[in-house]
Scaffold this motif. Structure first.
Motif, PDB file in Angstrom:
ATOM      1  N   ALA A 179       0.814  -1.215   0.000  1.00 24.79           N
ATOM      2  CA  ALA A 179       0.000   0.000   0.000  1.00 24.79           C
ATOM      3  C   ALA A 179       0.850   1.269   0.000  1.00 24.79           C
ATOM      4  CB  ALA A 179      -0.940   0.006   1.190  1.00 24.79           C
ATOM      5  N   LEU A 180       2.139   1.139   0.203  1.00 23.37           N
ATOM      6  CA  LEU A 180       3.002   2.326   0.159  1.00 23.37           C
ATOM      7  C   LEU A 180       2.990   2.996  -1.208  1.00 23.37           C
ATOM      8  CD1 LEU A 180       6.055   1.166   2.276  1.00 23.37           C
ATOM      9  CD2 LEU A 180       4.272   2.772   2.908  1.00 23.37           C
ATOM     10  N   LEU A 181       2.793   2.216  -2.263  1.00 26.85           N
ATOM     11  CA  LEU A 181       2.701   2.820  -3.593  1.00 26.85           C
ATOM     12  C   LEU A 181       1.439   3.668  -3.742  1.00 26.85           C
ATOM     13  CD1 LEU A 181       4.033   0.127  -6.076  1.00 26.85           C
ATOM     14  CD2 LEU A 181       5.144   2.200  -5.275  1.00 26.85           C
ATOM     15  N   ASN A 182       0.416   3.372  -2.949  1.00 27.15           N
ATOM     16  CA  ASN A 182      -0.783   4.203  -2.964  1.00 27.15           C
ATOM     17  C   ASN A 182      -0.478   5.620  -2.482  1.00 27.15           C
ATOM     18  OD1 ASN A 182      -2.272   2.128  -3.942  1.00 27.15           O
ATOM     19  ND2 ASN A 182      -3.517   1.860  -2.133  1.00 27.15           N
ATOM     20  N   LEU A 183       0.451   5.740  -1.553  1.00 23.38           N
ATOM     21  CA  LEU A 183       0.858   7.074  -1.098  1.00 23.38           C
ATOM     22  C   LEU A 183       1.429   7.891  -2.243  1.00 23.38           C
ATOM     23  CD1 LEU A 183       2.546   6.356   2.337  1.00 23.38           C
ATOM     24  CD2 LEU A 183       0.492   7.681   1.929  1.00 23.38           C
ATOM     25  N   PHE A 204      -1.438   8.865  -4.515  1.00 21.01           N
ATOM     26  CA  PHE A 204      -2.269   9.859  -3.850  1.00 21.01           C
ATOM     27  C   PHE A 204      -1.637  11.249  -3.916  1.00 21.01           C
ATOM     28  CE2 PHE A 204      -3.340  12.105   0.136  1.00 21.01           C
ATOM     29  CZ  PHE A 204      -4.698  12.240  -0.048  1.00 21.01           C
ATOM     30  N   PHE A 205      -0.366  11.341  -3.556  1.00 19.95           N
ATOM     31  CA  PHE A 205       0.273  12.653  -3.550  1.00 19.95           C
ATOM     32  C   PHE A 205       0.529  13.191  -4.952  1.00 19.95           C
ATOM     33  CE2 PHE A 205       1.356  11.491   0.893  1.00 19.95           C
ATOM     34  CZ  PHE A 205       0.713  12.560   1.486  1.00 19.95           C
ATOM     35  N   LEU A 206       0.742  12.307  -5.925  1.00 23.43           N
ATOM     36  CA  LEU A 206       0.862  12.782  -7.308  1.00 23.43           C
ATOM     37  C   LEU A 206      -0.453  13.380  -7.793  1.00 23.43           C
ATOM     38  CD1 LEU A 206       3.003  10.045  -9.078  1.00 23.43           C
ATOM     39  CD2 LEU A 206       3.620  12.420  -8.649  1.00 23.43           C
ATOM     40  N   PHE A 207      -1.565  12.736  -7.465  1.00 24.00           N
ATOM     41  CA  PHE A 207      -2.862  13.284  -7.856  1.00 24.00           C
ATOM     42  C   PHE A 207      -3.136  14.605  -7.152  1.00 24.00           C
ATOM     43  CE2 PHE A 207      -4.468   8.853  -9.065  1.00 24.00           C
ATOM     44  CZ  PHE A 207      -4.206   9.072 -10.409  1.00 24.00           C
ATOM     45  N   LEU A 208      -2.755  14.707  -5.892  1.00 19.89           N
ATOM     46  CA  LEU A 208      -2.949  15.977  -5.185  1.00 19.89           C
ATOM     47  C   LEU A 208      -2.096  17.085  -5.790  1.00 19.89           C
ATOM     48  CD1 LEU A 208      -3.216  15.111  -1.392  1.00 19.89           C
ATOM     49  CD2 LEU A 208      -5.016  15.808  -2.957  1.00 19.89           C
ATOM     50  N   LYS A 209      -0.880  16.755  -6.161  1.00 17.11           N
ATOM     51  CA  LYS A 209       0.010  17.754  -6.758  1.00 17.11           C
ATOM     52  C   LYS A 209      -0.526  18.235  -8.106  1.00 17.11           C
ATOM     53  CE  LYS A 209       4.805  18.647  -7.803  1.00 17.11           C
ATOM     54  NZ  LYS A 209       6.172  18.136  -7.785  1.00 17.11           N
ATOM     55  N   GLN A 210      -1.180  17.336  -8.839  1.00 17.83           N
ATOM     56  CA  GLN A 210      -1.751  17.677 -10.140  1.00 17.83           C
ATOM     57  C   GLN A 210      -3.136  18.314 -10.016  1.00 17.83           C
ATOM     58  OE1 GLN A 210      -1.859  13.983 -12.262  1.00 17.83           O
ATOM     59  NE2 GLN A 210       0.354  13.925 -12.549  1.00 17.83           N
ATOM     60  N   LYS A 211      -3.600  18.543  -8.795  1.00 19.13           N
ATOM     61  CA  LYS A 211      -4.925  19.123  -8.528  1.00 19.13           C
ATOM     62  C   LYS A 211      -6.054  18.238  -9.052  1.00 19.13           C
ATOM     63  CE  LYS A 211      -3.273  23.131  -7.060  1.00 19.13           C
ATOM     64  NZ  LYS A 211      -2.794  23.143  -5.717  1.00 19.13           N
TER      65      LYS A 211
END
Length: 94
Positions: free
Chosen positions: A55-59, A62-69
């Motif tokens: 599940a660490l790859l989910n992090l 998740f953060f890549l999607f947040l960075k891309q808005k």
């Protein structure tokens, strides 16, 4: 449109978790086949640890999607993580 974004995030979360799980098996499996390590992990009770490492790859997703808005895709990743957590719990403690 929102459902599509959630679904894409959900799929990315499941795929990232699967890849992370396979990577964890390769790291901790001592060169054994994936199916053998999977059976041993269920029998010996460390399956949930392998899934947690996966599940660490989910992090990352998740953060890549947040960075891309892309907030709805990030929500989809969270839903996938919750789904995998519940499935692991049910599989391990039935």
């Amino acid at each position: 449109m929102i459902k599509k974004e959630l679904f894409i995030g959900f799929l990315v979360g499941l795929i990232a978790n699967a890849f992370g799980f396979i990577i964890a098996i390769f790291i901790f499996g001592n060169g054994e086949r994936i199916s053998d390590v999977f059976r041993q992990s269920l029998a010996q009770g460390f399956f949930n640890k392998l899934v947690s490492i996966g599940a660490l790859l989910n992090l990352v997703a998740f953060f890549l999607f947040l960075k891309q808005k892309r907030d709805y895709r990030a929500r989809g990743v969270i839903f996938a993580t919750i789904t995998v957590t519940i499935a692991t719990f049910l599989l391990n403690y039935k």
